[in-house]
Write an enzyme that holds these catalytic residues in place. Structure first.
Site, mmCIF file in Angstrom:
data_model
loop_
_atom_site.group_PDB
_atom_site.id
_atom_site.type_symbol
_atom_site.label_atom_id
_atom_site.label_comp_id
_atom_site.label_asym_id
_atom_site.label_seq_id
_atom_site.Cartn_x
_atom_site.Cartn_y
_atom_site.Cartn_z
ATOM 1 N N GLY A 142 -39.602 83.289 25.235
ATOM 2 C CA GLY A 142 -38.380 83.139 24.538
ATOM 3 C C GLY A 142 -37.923 84.206 23.912
ATOM 4 N N HIS A 199 -35.640 90.066 29.966
ATOM 5 C CA HIS A 199 -35.936 88.731 30.462
ATOM 6 C C HIS A 199 -34.505 88.400 31.420
ATOM 7 C CE1 HIS A 199 -37.921 88.198 26.322
ATOM 8 N NE2 HIS A 199 -38.863 87.897 27.394
ATOM 9 N N GLN A 228 -42.480 94.976 34.917
ATOM 10 C CA GLN A 228 -43.086 96.058 34.704
ATOM 11 C C GLN A 228 -43.697 96.443 33.127
ATOM 12 O OE1 GLN A 228 -44.482 97.598 37.529
ATOM 13 N NE2 GLN A 228 -45.663 99.040 36.221
ATOM 14 N N LYS A 229 -42.620 96.084 32.487
ATOM 15 C CA LYS A 229 -42.931 96.339 30.827
ATOM 16 C C LYS A 229 -44.748 96.110 30.613
ATOM 17 C CE LYS A 229 -42.474 96.521 26.586
ATOM 18 N NZ LYS A 229 -42.991 95.380 25.794
ATOM 19 N N ASP A 230 -45.038 94.675 31.028
ATOM 20 C CA ASP A 230 -46.513 94.285 30.964
ATOM 21 C C ASP A 230 -47.096 94.632 32.097
ATOM 22 O OD1 ASP A 230 -46.323 92.723 28.292
ATOM 23 O OD2 ASP A 230 -44.277 92.300 29.228
ATOM 24 N N GLN A 277 -50.577 92.886 33.080
ATOM 25 C CA GLN A 277 -50.078 91.491 33.145
ATOM 26 C C GLN A 277 -49.933 91.522 34.697
ATOM 27 O OE1 GLN A 277 -48.244 88.857 30.406
ATOM 28 N NE2 GLN A 277 -46.327 89.124 31.702
ATOM 29 N N VAL A 308 -36.427 97.281 31.567
ATOM 30 C CA VAL A 308 -35.255 97.428 31.052
ATOM 31 C C VAL A 308 -35.289 97.911 29.627
ATOM 32 C CG1 VAL A 308 -33.262 96.273 30.213
ATOM 33 C CG2 VAL A 308 -34.380 95.395 32.277
ATOM 34 N N SER A 319 -38.239 94.627 24.030
ATOM 35 C CA SER A 319 -39.224 93.532 23.546
ATOM 36 C C SER A 319 -38.962 92.490 22.447
ATOM 37 C CB SER A 319 -40.407 94.336 23.017
ATOM 38 O OG SER A 319 -41.571 93.489 22.458
ATOM 39 N N ARG A 375 -40.683 91.651 20.170
ATOM 40 C CA ARG A 375 -41.193 92.174 19.123
ATOM 41 C C ARG A 375 -40.597 93.043 18.542
ATOM 42 N NH1 ARG A 375 -46.270 90.649 22.145
ATOM 43 N NH2 ARG A 375 -47.320 88.971 20.790
#
Ligand code: AMP
Length: 281
Positions: free
Chosen positions: A31, A37, A149-151, A154, A177, A186, A188
């Site tokens: 979220g 996202h 791809q950011k993570d 993962q 992005v 992010s 964060r």
């Protein structure tokens, strides 16, 4: 968009979709949605008929002392954003819907891949990620699932989990992005003060420098990572956790850099941990 909080209700709805021959796309998130996202939602729409966006801040992937309690949450804003991007179902379960006994005795682990990069600094994190994604795959039974791809680590782990455990789902990894100034989006990023926000630009700048050196013919992983590290270490307020050049399938460091290898970074800017990476081309 319809919002569903119960597993049984979601399964019932999706059984109807499948009975009608509809393809289901899953976008798992925690979220606090941003354009990264939403780009996954757009891609999901291209590959499916009904997009399920899950929003679940998964306690199992946070270690003690991490930001579980203060992780940004805004379901009302997320619902409006998801509706605007053609999401069909927003799945927003409570913690006890996903972990009714408070925890899980059976988990998914990937010791060799999960111990490197971020995993070395976040013990147990990827066991939590893989376990919740396996649960979401079994709850939603999507035809396609989309991750960013950011993570990087993962993404590798989830591709391997789907392949190794024969999940009948196509896993798609979508590009990072970024904000207009290069900062990788992010949830964060809201933790950053305005000074830290400026310092954080050194990540994308350092990755661009690595790409420039690679384009100029540099193939030594040590030289490429030293280039990145030097830019980060010159930046006040940034403390480097790791800079590595890796093969995205094995997460191991190759002897020579090649197209498709990733330069991966983790740093702290103030108290906020940021990651970024770049696929060499
Ligand atoms: P999160 O909500 O941070 O757990 O992220 C949910 C999904 O969005 C994961 O697959 C992330 O890799 C992906 N994602 C997060 N940030 C970005 C970004 N800047 N670009 C592309 N995908 C992203």
């Amino acid at each position: 968009v319809i919002t569903v909080t119960r597993i049984a209700e979601l399964r019932q709805f999706l059984a109807g979709v499948r009975a009608d021959g509809g393809r289901i796309g899953l976008v798992p998130t925690m979220g606090s949605l941003h354009d990264g996202h939403l780009a996954l939602c757009d891609a999901a729409r291209r590959h499916s008929d009904v997009v399920v966006l899950s929003i679940f801040v998964n306690p199992l992937q946070f270690a003690a002392g991490e930001d579980l309690d203060r992780y940004p949450r805004d379901l009302a804003a997320d619902t409006a954003l998801a509706a605007g991007r053609g999401v069909g179902v927003l799945f927003a379960p409570a913690v006890d819907e996903i972990y009714p006994t408070g925890t899980t005795a059976v988990t998914v682990m990937a010791p060799a891949l999960a111990g490197r990069l971020c995993g070395a600094y976040r013990p147990g994190h990827f066991d939590g990620v893989l376990t919740v994604v396996a649960k979401l795959f079994n709850i939603v039974m999507p035809h396609v699932a989309l991750f960013g791809q950011k993570d990087l680590q993962q993404a590798t782990l989830i591709r391997r989990m789907a392949a190794d455990l024969d999940f009948p789902v196509a896993v798609r990894i979508e590009p990072i992005v970024r904000e207009h100034d290069g900062l990788a989006m992010s949830s964060r990023n809201v933790y950053l003060t305005s000074d830290e926000r400026v310092s954080a630009l050194s990540l994308s700048r350092a990755l661009r420098a690595a790409q420039d050196a690679f384009a100029a013919g540099e193939r030594s992983p040590a030289v490429l990572t030293a280039t990145v590290r030097a830019i980060l270490e010159r930046q006040s307020g940034v403390s480097v956790q790791y800079v590595e050049l890796v093969d995205v399938d094995t997460l191991e460091s190759p002897a020579r850099a090649a197209v498709g290898h990733a330069v991966a970074i983790a740093v702290h800017v103030g108290s906020t941990r940021l990651i970024d990476n770049h696929l060499l081309y």
